[in-house]
Design a protein around this motif. Structure first.
Motif, mmCIF file in Angstrom:
data_model
loop_
_atom_site.group_PDB
_atom_site.id
_atom_site.type_symbol
_atom_site.label_atom_id
_atom_site.label_comp_id
_atom_site.label_asym_id
_atom_site.label_seq_id
_atom_site.Cartn_x
_atom_site.Cartn_y
_atom_site.Cartn_z
ATOM 1 N N ILE A 141 8.447 46.102 -43.548
ATOM 2 C CA ILE A 141 9.347 45.029 -43.070
ATOM 3 C C ILE A 141 9.255 44.076 -44.291
ATOM 4 O O ILE A 141 10.501 43.868 -44.558
ATOM 5 N N ARG A 142 8.357 43.971 -44.879
ATOM 6 C CA ARG A 142 8.208 42.629 -45.832
ATOM 7 C C ARG A 142 9.005 43.357 -47.042
ATOM 8 O O ARG A 142 9.705 42.463 -47.822
ATOM 9 N N ALA A 143 8.800 44.572 -47.462
ATOM 10 C CA ALA A 143 9.642 45.259 -48.677
ATOM 11 C C ALA A 143 11.025 44.978 -48.259
ATOM 12 O O ALA A 143 11.791 44.667 -49.190
ATOM 13 N N ARG A 144 11.426 45.579 -46.996
ATOM 14 C CA ARG A 144 12.826 45.770 -46.728
ATOM 15 C C ARG A 144 13.413 44.339 -46.585
ATOM 16 O O ARG A 144 14.721 44.030 -47.018
ATOM 17 N N VAL A 145 12.876 43.205 -46.303
ATOM 18 C CA VAL A 145 13.461 41.768 -46.299
ATOM 19 C C VAL A 145 13.549 41.257 -47.457
ATOM 20 O O VAL A 145 14.761 40.620 -47.907
ATOM 21 N N SER A 146 12.603 41.650 -48.376
ATOM 22 C CA SER A 146 12.716 40.987 -49.734
ATOM 23 C C SER A 146 13.809 41.704 -50.405
ATOM 24 O O SER A 146 14.743 41.074 -51.219
ATOM 25 N N GLU A 147 13.955 42.940 -50.352
ATOM 26 C CA GLU A 147 15.158 43.692 -50.953
ATOM 27 C C GLU A 147 16.541 43.163 -50.484
ATOM 28 O O GLU A 147 17.250 42.664 -51.116
ATOM 29 N N ALA A 148 16.551 42.768 -49.273
ATOM 30 C CA ALA A 148 17.775 42.268 -48.724
ATOM 31 C C ALA A 148 17.986 40.914 -49.185
ATOM 32 O O ALA A 148 19.264 40.527 -49.441
ATOM 33 N N LEU A 149 16.936 40.203 -49.146
ATOM 34 C CA LEU A 149 17.191 38.622 -49.586
ATOM 35 C C LEU A 149 17.644 38.970 -50.986
ATOM 36 O O LEU A 149 18.498 37.931 -51.473
ATOM 37 N N HIS A 156 20.905 37.219 -53.220
ATOM 38 C CA HIS A 156 20.755 36.088 -54.006
ATOM 39 C C HIS A 156 19.921 35.140 -53.069
ATOM 40 O O HIS A 156 20.363 33.852 -53.403
ATOM 41 N N LEU A 157 19.094 35.314 -52.414
ATOM 42 C CA LEU A 157 18.472 34.371 -51.488
ATOM 43 C C LEU A 157 16.977 34.508 -51.609
ATOM 44 O O LEU A 157 16.049 34.039 -50.583
ATOM 45 N N VAL A 158 16.567 34.919 -52.882
ATOM 46 C CA VAL A 158 14.978 35.247 -53.260
ATOM 47 C C VAL A 158 14.456 33.560 -53.249
ATOM 48 O O VAL A 158 14.847 32.779 -53.667
ATOM 49 N N GLY A 159 13.237 33.596 -52.566
ATOM 50 C CA GLY A 159 12.563 32.324 -52.188
ATOM 51 C C GLY A 159 13.052 31.314 -51.074
ATOM 52 O O GLY A 159 12.472 30.095 -51.007
ATOM 53 N N TYR A 160 13.970 31.879 -50.267
ATOM 54 C CA TYR A 160 14.247 30.910 -49.039
ATOM 55 C C TYR A 160 13.722 31.603 -48.046
ATOM 56 O O TYR A 160 14.113 31.030 -46.670
ATOM 57 N N LEU A 202 21.964 44.171 -43.873
ATOM 58 C CA LEU A 202 21.430 45.125 -45.078
ATOM 59 C C LEU A 202 19.969 45.597 -44.816
ATOM 60 O O LEU A 202 19.714 46.680 -45.408
ATOM 61 N N ALA A 203 19.046 44.719 -44.255
ATOM 62 C CA ALA A 203 17.546 45.084 -44.126
ATOM 63 C C ALA A 203 17.653 46.676 -43.566
ATOM 64 O O ALA A 203 16.776 47.208 -43.362
ATOM 65 N N LEU A 204 18.567 46.676 -42.537
ATOM 66 C CA LEU A 204 18.661 48.086 -41.782
ATOM 67 C C LEU A 204 19.148 49.244 -42.668
ATOM 68 O O LEU A 204 19.383 50.316 -41.931
ATOM 69 N N GLN A 205 19.497 49.072 -43.951
ATOM 70 C CA GLN A 205 19.771 49.929 -44.820
ATOM 71 C C GLN A 205 21.028 50.632 -44.126
ATOM 72 O O GLN A 205 21.205 52.036 -44.320
#
Ligand code: ATP
Length: 383
Positions: free
Chosen positions: A114-122, A126-130, A152-155
């Motif tokens: 879940i963490r990996a997918r959320v990071s990738e989606a953010l 362009h919302l890294v760090g939010y 997008l997180a659901l690929q």
């Protein structure tokens, strides 16, 4: 990989009949453009599987998700489609991370994944760090990007965007429009976007489907829409005068003469130049044809001019509007005049002329009789 979306839908919702076929190219954005009630959101709901058509077929990448004849009905949660709703409501009490993770938690995935997918989606929006912010600490545009990240997180293999900019104010809308264009260009994901704003359709749509009353009335790219509108709806959006009729003859110089249908008294003829629209052969007499005339090509006279313009129509001014900038083109200093032409019934929209302030002052415009003229060479005809 043949990742084409194929859609065929035929269904009644009470008295509303939706009937259309289209396909959407892989990795591109296909826009559904139409006014409120045209059926745009219904198409998205049917694609997502939230509703089912009485008849139809939906397949992506050779996998069928709905087919009434084959009795295939894949439930929404098993369709790899990401849906961003019109009001993309985020959970206000959850962080950005948890909002994006919401659908993944429902799938009971391990937290590391879940963490990996959320990071990738953010990252993709362009919302890294939010991650740790709450929706209230984000701008409207950022909230919208969180909603896209959640999808997008659901690929998904297909992204469904319902009026993605409609919840934003005009100023934000302009900025977010550009951002969203970049994001979609980078994503390379097959996208169906719904809008009633033609500017958005032109900006986002590799292909644009114009929907009216549950049916596709025009399909093409930007150029098709801008140069060859095929309905008064599209013509009005673009801001050009539009006529539909049949070719009745050609003049010796090649000018095409088109008689309008359903005018009050026949014939009401328009003289026009055939556009170059890649026509293989000159259209036949009797063929249906469309004519567009730019409002700035229309000249107004208080009395019939000496020069014999072939398109010269008496009429009555119904509206005078001083234009201000802010549209697609600079309009400062122009006056938009609507004229109800004699002989055309009330079903026909008024002819629009855009004339300079100087000309308007000279003509002392008010609700009055007027003569409107445009050259045949300024009237573009196509079939
Ligand atoms: N479940 C339903 N039952 C009956 N009629 C429906 C249903 N859903 C939609 N409709 C009708 O279908 C038509 C199309 O609605 P839809 O919401 O798809 O239009 P739209 O183009 O998305 O408009 P908007 O931009 O206002 O959302 C409308 O006339 C609506 O009243």
């Amino acid at each position: 990989m043949n990742s084409l979306l194929r859609v065929s839908l035929d269904t009644y919702l009470d008295s509303f009949h939706l009937s259309l076929n289209f396909s959407a190219a892989e990795g591109k954005t296909t826009v559904l453009l139409g006014e409120s009630g045209a059926g745009k959101s219904t198409v998205l709901r049917l694609l997502a599987g939230l509703q089912h058509p009485q008849q139809g077929h939906i397949s992506l990448d050779s996998v069928t998700y709905f087919d009434n004849e084959q009795k295939i009905v894949v439930p929404p949660q098993e369709r790899p489609f990401g849906y961003v709703f019109q009001d993309y409501i985020l959970f206000p009490h959850l962080t950005v991370f948890e909002n994006v993770a919401f659908g993944l938690r429902a799938q009971h995935l391990p937290s590391r994944l879940i963490r990996a997918r959320v990071s990738e989606a953010l990252d993709r929006v362009h919302l890294v760090g939010y991650d740790m912010r709450k929706p209230a600490q984000l701008s409207g545009g950022q909230q919208q990007r969180v909603a896209i990240a959640r999808a997008l997180a659901l690929q998904p293999q297909l992204l469904l965007l319902d009026e993605p900019l409609s919840a934003l104010d005009v100023q934000t809308r302009r900025e977010v429009r550009q951002e969203l264009q970049h994001i979609l260009a980078e994503l390379h994901i097959t996208t169906i976007m719904v809008t009633h704003q033609y500017l958005e359709a032109l900006l986002f749509g590799h292909s644009i489907l114009v929907l009216d009353d549950g049916h596709i009335i025009q399909q093409g790219d930007q150029r098709d829409l801008l140069e060859y509108p095929r309905s008064s709806y599209v013509a009005e959006l673009i801001g050009v005068n539009f006529f539909r009729g049949r070719i009745v003859r050609y003049e010796a110089d090649g000018t095409c003469v088109i008689a309008l249908q359903n005018s009050e008294y026949q014939p009401f003829e328009i003289f026009a130049a055939l556009s170059e629209q890649g026509q293989e052969a000159t259209p036949d007499i009797g063929e249906e044809a469309y004519v567009v005339v730019n409002p700035r090509s229309v000249t107004l006279y208080q009395s019939p001019p000496d020069a014999s313009a072939r398109n010269l129509f008496p009429g009555t001014i119904t509206q005078v509007l001083r234009l201000r900038s802010g549209g697609v083109q600079s309009r400062d200093g122009y006056v938009r005049v609507s004229i109800a032409l004699d002989g055309l019934g009330s079903k026909f929209p008024p002819l629009t002329a855009e004339i300079t302030e100087v000309s308007a002052t000279r003509l002392r415009l008010q609700q009055q009789r007027i003569y409107a003229a445009f050259k045949a060479t300024e009237a573009s005809a196509y079939t």
